[in-house]
Motif scaffolding. Structure first.
Motif, PDB file in Angstrom:
ATOM      1  N   LEU A  21       2.310   1.818  -3.493  1.00 31.56           N
ATOM      2  CA  LEU A  21       1.254   2.161  -4.450  1.00 31.56           C
ATOM      3  C   LEU A  21       0.743   3.579  -4.219  1.00 31.56           C
ATOM      4  CD1 LEU A  21      -0.805  -1.172  -4.458  1.00 31.56           C
ATOM      5  CD2 LEU A  21       0.660  -0.295  -6.293  1.00 31.56           C
ATOM      6  N   THR A  22       0.701   4.004  -2.962  1.00 30.93           N
ATOM      7  CA  THR A  22       0.221   5.353  -2.640  1.00 30.93           C
ATOM      8  C   THR A  22       1.294   6.405  -2.895  1.00 30.93           C
ATOM      9  OG1 THR A  22      -1.187   4.372  -0.926  1.00 30.93           O
ATOM     10  CG2 THR A  22      -0.871   6.749  -0.836  1.00 30.93           C
ATOM     11  N   PHE A  81       0.825  -1.212   0.000  1.00 34.59           N
ATOM     12  CA  PHE A  81       0.000   0.000   0.000  1.00 34.59           C
ATOM     13  C   PHE A  81       0.857   1.259   0.000  1.00 34.59           C
ATOM     14  CE2 PHE A  81      -4.092  -1.877   2.082  1.00 34.59           C
ATOM     15  CZ  PHE A  81      -4.507  -2.311   0.834  1.00 34.59           C
ATOM     16  N   THR A  82       1.938   1.233   0.796  1.00 35.57           N
ATOM     17  CA  THR A  82       2.768   2.438   0.914  1.00 35.57           C
ATOM     18  C   THR A  82       3.405   2.799  -0.425  1.00 35.57           C
ATOM     19  OG1 THR A  82       4.656   1.077   1.639  1.00 35.57           O
ATOM     20  CG2 THR A  82       3.236   2.009   3.349  1.00 35.57           C
ATOM     21  N   ALA A 133      -5.534   7.881  -1.552  1.00 34.63           N
ATOM     22  CA  ALA A 133      -5.436   7.641  -2.996  1.00 34.63           C
ATOM     23  C   ALA A 133      -6.378   8.546  -3.776  1.00 34.63           C
ATOM     24  CB  ALA A 133      -5.731   6.169  -3.293  1.00 34.63           C
ATOM     25  N   TYR A 141      -5.960  -3.609  -5.820  1.00 38.78           N
ATOM     26  CA  TYR A 141      -5.147  -4.303  -4.820  1.00 38.78           C
ATOM     27  C   TYR A 141      -5.820  -4.256  -3.441  1.00 38.78           C
ATOM     28  CZ  TYR A 141      -1.236  -5.877  -2.013  1.00 38.78           C
ATOM     29  OH  TYR A 141      -0.447  -6.582  -1.137  1.00 38.78           O
ATOM     30  N   GLY A 142      -6.465  -3.133  -3.136  1.00 38.03           N
ATOM     31  CA  GLY A 142      -7.202  -3.042  -1.877  1.00 38.03           C
ATOM     32  C   GLY A 142      -8.313  -4.071  -1.801  1.00 38.03           C
ATOM     33  N   LEU A 188       1.800   7.823  -6.572  1.00 36.72           N
ATOM     34  CA  LEU A 188       0.764   8.654  -7.185  1.00 36.72           C
ATOM     35  C   LEU A 188       1.157  10.128  -7.173  1.00 36.72           C
ATOM     36  CD1 LEU A 188      -2.401   7.002  -5.571  1.00 36.72           C
ATOM     37  CD2 LEU A 188      -1.636   6.774  -7.953  1.00 36.72           C
ATOM     38  N   PHE A 211      -5.661   5.832  -9.790  1.00 41.20           N
ATOM     39  CA  PHE A 211      -5.456   4.979  -8.605  1.00 41.20           C
ATOM     40  C   PHE A 211      -6.226   3.660  -8.731  1.00 41.20           C
ATOM     41  CE2 PHE A 211      -8.851   8.013  -7.631  1.00 41.20           C
ATOM     42  CZ  PHE A 211      -9.896   7.187  -7.243  1.00 41.20           C
ATOM     43  N   ASN A 266      -4.538   0.806  -7.046  1.00 47.53           N
ATOM     44  CA  ASN A 266      -4.741   0.848  -5.592  1.00 47.53           C
ATOM     45  C   ASN A 266      -6.073   0.224  -5.210  1.00 47.53           C
ATOM     46  OD1 ASN A 266      -2.856   3.109  -6.384  1.00 47.53           O
ATOM     47  ND2 ASN A 266      -2.710   3.283  -4.161  1.00 47.53           N
ATOM     48  N   HIS A 275      -6.156   4.242   3.349  1.00 51.25           N
ATOM     49  CA  HIS A 275      -5.577   4.000   2.019  1.00 51.25           C
ATOM     50  C   HIS A 275      -6.365   4.658   0.895  1.00 51.25           C
ATOM     51  CE1 HIS A 275      -5.181   1.157  -1.584  1.00 51.25           C
ATOM     52  NE2 HIS A 275      -4.113   1.911  -1.593  1.00 51.25           N
ATOM     53  N   MET A 276      -7.654   4.376   0.810  1.00 47.65           N
ATOM     54  CA  MET A 276      -8.439   4.908  -0.298  1.00 47.65           C
ATOM     55  C   MET A 276      -8.693   6.407  -0.159  1.00 47.65           C
ATOM     56  SD  MET A 276      -8.705   2.668  -2.552  1.00 47.65           S
ATOM     57  CE  MET A 276      -9.771   3.642  -3.612  1.00 47.65           C
TER      58      MET A 276
END
Length: 321
Positions: free
Chosen positions: A164-165, A161-162, A187, A200-201, A168, A194, A197, A183-184
């Motif tokens: 992928l975020t 997550f880190t 994003a 994957y979430g 951006l 995203f 993201n 997370h979202m």
């Protein structure tokens, strides 16, 4: 306002805006959250202390409960103090890397909490379906390995997550309409795509939440079959009563969790944003607040231990019901 590096479009900080639309009521909103946090910290730390010091509670069920309490109190501590600073002192800025760190710990610990609830369901399955082999199956080494595996699962699945975020671009602003870095929520502030993201979430939610729920459902199906096959009504009642606290914990944890997950991805504008934010905070605060209370009320050994601690009287522990 961005405070961004022009080459990477990475902001130096984000601004957590609290509960959008209810800024004037932040003080009043903070009071129940603060009260719940105090109860969560005191009750969970007290429960961990009690399980650690009372020999009668040195059994697999209570070790898992101590692990759940530790996870709960750590989870709410990663978000509530920062949230109260927003509500009380208007301290809304959070460093970009600090936001990513908070996001990592929030999602790792929620995954850990789900995993511990699954382990507790398996514990009840072994206790009811294989009572004579309970102590030999769930040894201290097995419990430690199960807890470590649950933690590693969360770390390994959440760590991406880190990245992928962080990849951006944040060229639209740095305002996050939330009280913590989810997370979202982070994003969606990005001006980039995203979609990865979100996909994957969803995969992580399936691998953790849905998998754990399936294991819990299978465990309780087997438990129900074993309980129904018992000839004595009292035996059936006693066997199933040991599961009631855990069932309450499952409901308290998963109902707000699924509400938050689905409204983030599929709710659109059908759910007012301030309702979503309040429920998202309850999702992190309600289980840590209620779990020790539920177990304290429903578990006789814990009730007796609390009485012994508060009154300083010697209490003879009796068979748990």
């Amino acid at each position: 306002m961005l405070g961004a590096n022009s080459s990477s479009l990475t902001p130096k900080f984000f601004i957590l805006n609290g509960v959008p639309g209810l800024e004037t009521a932040h003080i009043w909103i903070s009071l129940p959250f603060c009260f719940m946090y105090i109860i969560a910290v005191v009750c969970n730390c007290g429960l961990i202390y009690l399980i650690g010091h009372e020999e009668a509670l040195h059994h697999p069920m209570y070790y898992f409960l101590a692990l759940l309490s530790f996870t709960d109190v750590t989870l709410c501590t990663t978000t509530v103090p920062n949230m109260l600073c927003i509500f009380w002192f208007n301290l809304k800025e959070i460093d970009f890397n600090g936001c990513l760190a908070q996001m990592f710990f929030v999602h790792t610990l929620t995954g850990m909490e789900s995993g511990v609830l699954m382990l507790m369901a398996l514990d009840r399955y072994v206790a009811i379906c294989y009572p004579l082999r309970y102590a030999t199956i769930l040894t201290s080494a097995v419990i430690a390995k199960a807890g470590l595996a649950t933690l590693l699962r969360g770390v390994m699945l959440i760590f991406p997550f880190t990245f992928l975020t962080k990849r951006l671009p944040y060229c639209q602003g740095n305002f996050i309409p939330h009280t913590y870095c989810d997370h979202m929520s982070v994003a969606k502030v990005s001006c980039g795509n995203f979609r990865v993201n979100a996909i994957y979430g969803l995969m992580v939610a399936l691998l953790i939440g849905v998998f754990d729920m399936c294991c819990i459902a299978v465990s309780y199906t087997m438990i129900l079959r074993a309980v129904v096959s018992l000839s004595s009504t009292d035996a059936r009642h006693k066997a199933f009563s040991t599961c009631t606290s855990h069932i309450c914990a499952i409901v308290i944890t998963y109902v707000p969790a699924f509400f938050t997950f689905f409204t983030h991805r599929f709710g659109g504008h059908s759910v007012p944003h301030h309702i979503h934010i309040i429920v998202a905070n309850l999702y992190l605060l309600l289980p840590p607040t209620m779990n020790p209370i539920v177990y304290g009320i429903k578990t006789k050994l814990i009730r007796e231990g609390v009485i012994k601690f508060l009154l300083g009287e010697k209490v003879v522990f009796t068979q748990d019901t």
